[in-house]
Enzyme design. Structure first.
Site, PDB file in Angstrom:
ATOM      1  N   ARG A   4       0.829  -1.284  -0.032  1.00  0.00           N
ATOM      2  CA  ARG A   4       0.030  -0.113   0.192  1.00  0.00           C
ATOM      3  C   ARG A   4       0.857   1.158  -0.003  1.00  0.00           C
ATOM      4  NH1 ARG A   4      -3.243  -3.459  -2.146  1.00  0.00           N
ATOM      5  NH2 ARG A   4      -4.366  -4.700  -0.476  1.00  0.00           N
ATOM      6  N   ASN A  53       2.211  -7.347   7.853  1.00  0.00           N
ATOM      7  CA  ASN A  53       2.757  -8.803   7.315  1.00  0.00           C
ATOM      8  C   ASN A  53       3.978  -9.230   7.895  1.00  0.00           C
ATOM      9  OD1 ASN A  53      -0.234  -8.912   6.880  1.00  0.00           O
ATOM     10  ND2 ASN A  53       0.165  -7.916   4.950  1.00  0.00           N
ATOM     11  N   LYS A 111       0.344  -8.010  14.227  1.00  0.00           N
ATOM     12  CA  LYS A 111      -0.878  -8.833  13.597  1.00  0.00           C
ATOM     13  C   LYS A 111      -1.038 -10.008  13.607  1.00  0.00           C
ATOM     14  CE  LYS A 111      -2.952  -8.641   8.741  1.00  0.00           C
ATOM     15  NZ  LYS A 111      -3.224  -8.134   7.423  1.00  0.00           N
ATOM     16  N   GLU A 145      -6.328 -12.147   8.015  1.00  0.00           N
ATOM     17  CA  GLU A 145      -5.786 -12.519   6.659  1.00  0.00           C
ATOM     18  C   GLU A 145      -4.488 -13.555   6.647  1.00  0.00           C
ATOM     19  OE1 GLU A 145      -6.703  -8.129   4.787  1.00  0.00           O
ATOM     20  OE2 GLU A 145      -4.682  -8.297   5.980  1.00  0.00           O
ATOM     21  N   ARG A 167     -18.395  -8.610   8.668  1.00  0.00           N
ATOM     22  CA  ARG A 167     -17.243  -8.394   9.021  1.00  0.00           C
ATOM     23  C   ARG A 167     -17.001  -7.225  10.048  1.00  0.00           C
ATOM     24  NH1 ARG A 167     -12.679  -7.776   4.589  1.00  0.00           N
ATOM     25  NH2 ARG A 167     -11.980  -5.755   5.475  1.00  0.00           N
ATOM     26  N   ASP A 174     -12.232  -1.330   6.704  1.00  0.00           N
ATOM     27  CA  ASP A 174     -10.685  -1.369   6.327  1.00  0.00           C
ATOM     28  C   ASP A 174     -10.494   0.015   5.715  1.00  0.00           C
ATOM     29  OD1 ASP A 174      -8.193  -1.819   5.815  1.00  0.00           O
ATOM     30  OD2 ASP A 174      -8.627  -3.220   3.939  1.00  0.00           O
ATOM     31  N   GLU A 204      -5.708   3.676  14.741  1.00  0.00           N
ATOM     32  CA  GLU A 204      -5.034   3.350  13.649  1.00  0.00           C
ATOM     33  C   GLU A 204      -5.403   4.345  12.439  1.00  0.00           C
ATOM     34  OE1 GLU A 204      -3.342  -0.230  10.916  1.00  0.00           O
ATOM     35  OE2 GLU A 204      -3.742  -0.706  12.738  1.00  0.00           O
ATOM     36  N   GLU A 211      -4.552   4.216   0.387  1.00  0.00           N
ATOM     37  CA  GLU A 211      -4.861   2.933  -0.425  1.00  0.00           C
ATOM     38  C   GLU A 211      -6.273   2.980  -0.945  1.00  0.00           C
ATOM     39  OE1 GLU A 211      -5.593  -1.688   0.999  1.00  0.00           O
ATOM     40  OE2 GLU A 211      -5.075  -0.284   2.613  1.00  0.00           O
ATOM     41  N   HIS A 230     -16.324  -0.202  -0.028  1.00  0.00           N
ATOM     42  CA  HIS A 230     -15.577  -1.437  -0.460  1.00  0.00           C
ATOM     43  C   HIS A 230     -16.194  -1.566  -1.838  1.00  0.00           C
ATOM     44  CE1 HIS A 230     -13.768  -5.195  -0.314  1.00  0.00           C
ATOM     45  NE2 HIS A 230     -13.129  -4.903   1.009  1.00  0.00           N
ATOM     46  N   TRP A 282     -14.424 -10.337   0.585  1.00  0.00           N
ATOM     47  CA  TRP A 282     -13.491  -9.349   0.116  1.00  0.00           C
ATOM     48  C   TRP A 282     -14.123  -8.811  -1.434  1.00  0.00           C
ATOM     49  CZ3 TRP A 282      -8.876 -13.630   0.036  1.00  0.00           C
ATOM     50  CH2 TRP A 282      -8.422 -13.697   0.951  1.00  0.00           C
TER      51      TRP A 282
END
Length: 720
Positions: free
Chosen positions: A188, A230, A307, A311, A356, A385, A407, A413, A541, A563
């Site tokens: 991102r 990640n 994290k 995911e 979600r 998100d 956060e 993004e 989204h 998703w």
């Protein structure tokens, strides 16, 4: 021939630009110390500032001295000398009571006590009978922060003759989260590659590292997480810890601590253990030993960001444990060294829930009060998100026994990435000012994260960085404003969007009011404009698959329903929107009753969240008097029109700003207008297949068919 002239024109204008408007590439950010252009103001400054006195010797005080001398000399257009003691009226004296005998004589102990470790005082006073400007703090980094404040006053042409400023951060840990990978790609990230050249570290310290730390210090950011959430366990190995040490040593004088992301399965991947179970004594011992090792390299290492169980990332739930079990194990490992753990609440598992938006609350709310004292739970501003607009996360206010850390995403993004001008202060302020009603009216999100609502002393705020190797740092010149905004709000979340925009524009471009007024308006409207041409009325989204660049409301049939776009907009022949009321997922029940009543009522819900909480008929009458379908069409079309207005505004400013940055922004606005049209046309053509209604008369018609837009598939979009 015409095409060749189009390419040559910017170059010719660069050659013709006046000396006072020299070309720039944006590298200096907001730390431009060019001579003050207002003659009267300049004369006042020159009379008030004659010399710089910084007592004491340390790396941080050396930075203070250098910043004051360079900054004041540039702004005043004449060399400002250094002195051991004030020799004349007009000294700028900076230091702490411990480093400076002059500061100590002022007997500021009571006032300094009120600003804490990082705060500072800016005072107009007398020293030895001579008028002086004093920058005083309890710590050297506080003096550095005060130095940047004084220079900001001059950059923005404020009166400095009667200073009586007391400033202290409202939030303790003010962090940038770099989603940077060890191969220098940035998840991102839309401004080039990672700043961290791991291959050349620890031997080579790039000047950009120091300029990065300096820029962060100028806005009060005091922590940086170097690696992607990640996580790659390799960063915890000896060769990489040596590289981390080199960065930490470079950043330390600027008050910038380093943090790392911890891969939960590291004991297996690096330690050869058969498990990463947080309750296993061997696993606990491994992390304690690893923490001890890290602190031998970086004595002031800040701690871990994690994290887990999200995911596909490993975590404590792999072993039947909960988030508190995992966080507490790491917290115990760093606690003897004063470290903290920031445990992210962005979680969803392999089982697709009914909504979600509810999962983080469902997993974390029962754990309130079970985390160690040195754990912060890091919560995204909204429950999905980082969407262009989300209602505030229901976790804020719901865990009074646990410090919650905000956060935000600075990198864009879902906001057009680095080709769209979107000033994010209004988005941040919308969330920070939102009332949770956790303890009655006035229980704002800002009060949750600064600790005042629930008497927490451990507090934090994080921003996902938009910084890369692009010469101008952030890709888009105006994206610099979002880095600046985050830092200013992290220090004081009560600052207004207007004030921050005004500061940034004056420091980055010019104090010319003919430039400031229209561009500030452009910035303040830019977020709402973006929402209108992408996700109006609470839609969310709808972006393209994987890269998230451009529209994709038709996205479906992916490995997870949540998703896809169709999961969220729920469009059918009857209407559109996600029902989160009692008749739907009942996500609204996660908010406190006054908020439930507002969001859960079709008549009371703010229209900006209408389709976030309700599935609404196409012929529902909106506040404008138009039916929902027509209102959607007007919002999408109005968003495109506003980008065109931004272009017209910017074009009129040619000559008021250097040609290089002028043409950069002009070109990017043209890209933004093209993308806005694609968003509008794609979304309206797609949703029209459900509404079966014509576009309102007078609105611009789509240029292509829906199939044309659905076939657009950009390759190699950065930041995937």
């Amino acid at each position: 021939m015409r095409k060749r002239l189009a390419y040559l024109l910017p170059l010719l204008l660069l050659l013709l630009v006046p000396d006072c408007l020299h070309a720039e590439d944006g590298y200096r950010l907001w730390l431009r110390y060019d001579k003050v252009q207002d003659a009267a103001r300049l004369q006042n400054y020159q009379q008030a500032i004659k010399e710089v006195v910084v007592e004491g010797s340390s790396p941080t005080l050396a930075l203070v001295q250098q910043e004051l001398r360079n900054g004041l000399s540039g702004l005043l257009g004449q060399q400002v000398p250094l002195a051991q003691r004030p020799t004349q009226a007009g000294a700028v004296v900076a230091g702490t009571p411990a480093s400076s005998a002059l500061i100590k004589t002022l007997a500021l102990d009571d006032r300094l006590k009120q600003v804490g470790k990082e705060g500072y005082l800016l005072l107009s006073t007398n020293l030895s009978g001579k008028p002086a400007t004093v920058i005083a703090a309890n710590t050297e980094v506080g003096v550095l922060y005060g130095t940047f404040h004084l220079l900001r006053l001059l950059q923005t042409q404020q009166d400095i003759r009667s200073l009586a400023i007391s400033s202290a951060p409202r939030i303790q840990h003010r962090m940038l989260n770099h989603w940077d990978n060890l191969d220098r790609t940035v998840e991102r990230g839309y401004a080039g590659f990672s700043l961290w050249d791991w291959h050349k570290l620890p031997d080579y310290i790039d000047q950009r590292y120091l300029d990065y730390a300096r820029a962060n210090a100028s806005i009060g950011i005091n922590g940086t997480v170097l690696t992607n959430v990640n996580a790659n366990a390799l960063v915890l190995t000896k060769p990489y810890l040596e590289k981390v040490k080199a960065l930490a040593d470079a950043f330390r004088p600027y008050g910038l601590k380093v943090y790392l992301t911890a891969r939960f399965s590291a004991p297996i991947e690096l330690g050869g253990l058969k498990t990463a179970d947080p309750l296993d004594p061997q696993v606990q011992a491994w992390w304690k030993q690893k923490a001890d090792e890290i602190y031998t390299y970086v004595p002031d290492f800040g701690g871990f960001l994690v994290k887990a169980n999200s995911e596909g990332q490993p975590g404590p739930q792999n072993y039947g444990r909960n988030h508190a079990d995992g966080a507490n194990m790491l917290a115990d490992a760093v606690a003897p060294h004063g470290g903290i753990v920031m445990w992210r609440a962005f979680v969803y598992d392999d089982k697709v829930p009914d909504d979600r938006a509810k999962q983080a609350y469902n997993e974390f709310k029962p754990l309130d009060g079970t985390f160690r004292d040195n754990v912060l739970v890091q919560v995204k501003n909204g429950a999905i998100d980082f969407q262009p607009r989300e209602p505030f996360h229901p976790m804020f206010g719901a865990m009074p026994k646990t410090p919650l850390m905000m956060e935000f995403q600075i990198t864009q993004e879902y906001l057009g990435q680095a080709t769209n001008l979107v000033y994010l202060a209004p988005l941040y302020k919308e969330v920070l000012n939102a009332d949770t009603y956790a303890k009655g009216k006035g229980s704002t999100v800002g009060k949750v994260i600064d600790g005042t609502l629930d008497s927490h002393t451990l507090t934090g705020i994080a921003g996902v960085s938009n910084i890369g190797t692009d010469r101008n740092w952030t890709g888009h010149q105006f994206a610099q404003s979002n880095w600046y905004t985050f830092g200013r709000l992290a220090w004081d979340h009560t600052l207004s969007s207007e004030k921050i925009a005004d500061e940034w524009l004056r420091m980055t471009f010019t104090n010319n009011s003919a430039f400031l007024a229209p561009v500030q308006t452009l910035m303040l409207n830019s977020h709402e404009n973006y929402v209108n041409y992408t996700t109006p009325l609470g839609l969310h989204h709808l972006m393209g698959w994987s890269h998230h660049y451009g529209p994709g409301p038709w996205i479906k049939d992916k490995p997870r329903a949540d998703w896809t776009a169709v999961y969220y907009h729920q469009a059918d022949e009857k209407g559109i929107g996600f029902d989160r009321t009692k008749t739907g997922s009942n996500a609204v029940a996660q908010y406190f009753p006054p908020v439930q009543k507002e969001f859960g009522s079709l008549k009371k819900v703010p229209e900006k969240y209408l389709l976030w909480f309700h599935h609404v008929p196409w012929d529902y009458k909106t506040n404008s008097g138009r039916i929902l379908w027509d209102e959607l069409a007007y919002r999408y079309s109005g968003g495109v029109d506003s980008v065109r207005q931004m272009q017209q505004t910017w074009d009129k400013l040619e000559g008021m700003v250097d040609a290089e940055r002028f043409f950069h922004v002009k070109t990017f606005l043209a890209i933004q207008e093209k993308e806005a049209r694609r968003w509008r046309d794609s979304a309206l053509l797609y949703f029209q297949t459900f509404s079966k209604r014509p576009l309102p008369q007078g609105l611009e018609k789509p240029a292509h068919t829906l199939d044309y837009y659905m076939q657009i598939d950009p390759k190699f979009v950065p930041g995937i």
